[in-house]
Design a protein around this motif. Structure first.
Motif: not given
Length: 443
Positions: A214-215, A389, A391, A212, A218-219
């Protein structure tokens, strides 16, 4: 009460621009911060010559080390009462986090290249040698200093402990990205650290991230990518590093040639002789280096004098894009032309290369292999980040390299306009385009 369990009568705090506060409860940590070897980090800039590009980048290794300690302290606080976490490793983690950069020298990596040194080696030497830091660590228990050294060296048996300090998502990176962004004034290095800390989970040999989160990761990965190319590898900073390197090379050459300095460079002698002991290393910090650079502006050697004046007064080299695989003939022509013009190309013509691998998946057996960031899926299985991901997958395993050719444009323009050598140099370098614009701009 045993020293390792001793707490301060009252919690101490350091006001911090990144983490708001750095909290210290342990007597051991408080004593380590007060040790002369740790206080020395106040006199070592975190970003070396970057202050000549980003005027706010005056922060030190001391600031950063406290920040890494604080992040690890918070991570451990979140790990308490989890089955996969051994709270007996708490103090070890905190000490390793605090001391991980202890061996950095003045201007760090540029300085190391010239004198063939390794800050990690000196970190080990300070922790294990005859120092205040070593004495404090051994008061915890016999052999504790070796454990701290092993964690920093990434050889400690508990890899979960190592991963907090050194991995692709560790406390070191999380602090320096945010801290360097703050002091340089850029926005690239900001990411949601609070979210990442909340979704970190300890398993047997590493820290993993709940899927949950992960984003947020990524950032973080993209922030690191942008910081390297917009800040750490900034061409103006690299110009300053080139001049710094040339100063040290020239001073070493003069020393070996029995040149009579107006003041013998006592603090550099061991470095020039490539026989650096721990005591020599600890005596040299950036305040001492600046002192000599200031003096060397008055030296009789024209090259040393000019390079020091350039560095101290930010009169840096200009640069052009350069591909060493395609343009080596041009470089050889320039080298000869500089010699004909009376400009020593060994000090005034330099190709500098920078490269970075922002994220990599696991490549067992390869040099500098990196453990990946693993996501903890809802079913309890682990999944490598780039497989989930798009990205991160797009930049995984992709090393980017950049080459620049540096030269003193101002010196070239002072050559006689009638000189065919000047005309050929100007043609090859397209110098005129570098005589425009704001010298203080970071663009």
């Amino acid at each position: 009460m045993l020293y390792k369990d001793e707490q301060l009568h009252e919690e101490k705090v350091f006001k911090d621009p990144v983490h708001r506060y750095v909290h210290v409860q342990d007597r051991v940590i408080w004593d380590l911060i007060a040790a002369p070897e740790f206080q020395r980090l106040r006199r070592i800039k975190q970003l070396g010559t970057s202050y000549l590009t980003f005027h706010g980048a005056e922060h030190s290794r001391f600031n950063h080390s406290l920040g890494v300690y604080e992040i690890v302290r918070r991570i451990i606080g979140n790990f308490e009462d989890r089955d996969d976490w051994n709270d007996g490793e708490r103090l070890l983690c905190l000490c390793a986090a605090l001391l991980h950069d202890l061996g950095h020298g003045p201007f760090s990596h540029s300085f190391e290249k010239v004198f063939k040194l390794d800050h990690e080696h000196f970190t080990q030497q300070i922790i294990l040698g005859d120092t205040h830091v070593h004495t404090i660590l051994e008061r915890v228990e016999s052999g504790f200093s070796q454990k701290v050294a092993d964690v920093i060296d990434k050889t400690y048996e508990d890899k979960l402990v190592v991963s907090l300090i050194s991995s692709q998502i560790d406390a070191d990176r999380m602090d320096y990205l945010q801290r360097d962004a703050y002091f340089t004034g850029v926005s690239y290095g900001h990411f949601d650290m609070e979210r990442i800390l909340r979704v970190m989970r300890p398993i047997e040999d590493q820290v993993v991230i709940k899927s949950s989160g992960m984003h947020a990761v990524e950032d973080y990965i993209m922030s690191r990518y942008q910081m390297y190319w917009q800040v750490y590898f900034h061409p103006v900073t690299r110009s300053a590093e080139v001049i710094l390197s040339k100063i040290l090379h020239r001073a070493k050459y003069l020393f070996e040639s029995n040149y009579m300095f107006k003041l013998k460079p006592f603090h550099f002698v061991a470095f020039f002789n490539e026989d650096v002991g721990l005591a020599d290393y600890l005596k040299l910090d950036e305040s001492i280096v600046f002192y000599y650079f200031q003096l060397w502006q008055e030296e009789d050697d024209a090259i040393l004098q000019d390079l020091c004046e350039r560095f101290m007064n930010r009169r840096l080299f200009k640069y052009i894009e350069f591909n060493p695989n395609l343009q080596m003939n041009e470089w050889m022509d320039l080298y000869k032309l500089f010699q004909e013009a009376g400009i020593n190309p060994d000090y005034y013509l330099e190709v500098d290369s920078s490269s970075d691998l922002p994220y990599d998946f696991y490549r067992p057996g390869e040099e500098d292999e990196r453990l990946p960031i693993n996501l903890l899926m809802p079913d309890g299985n682990l999944k490598e980040l780039s497989r989930n991901s798009d990205i991160v997958e797009s930049i995984s395993g992709k090393k980017r390299t950049d080459h620049k050719l540096y030269f003193p444009a101002d010196t070239l323009t002072e050559l006689s306009d009638d000189s065919p050598v000047k005309q050929r140099i100007m043609e090859l370098l397209d110098v005129n385009q570098y005589l425009k614009g704001d010298e203080e701009s970071v663009d």
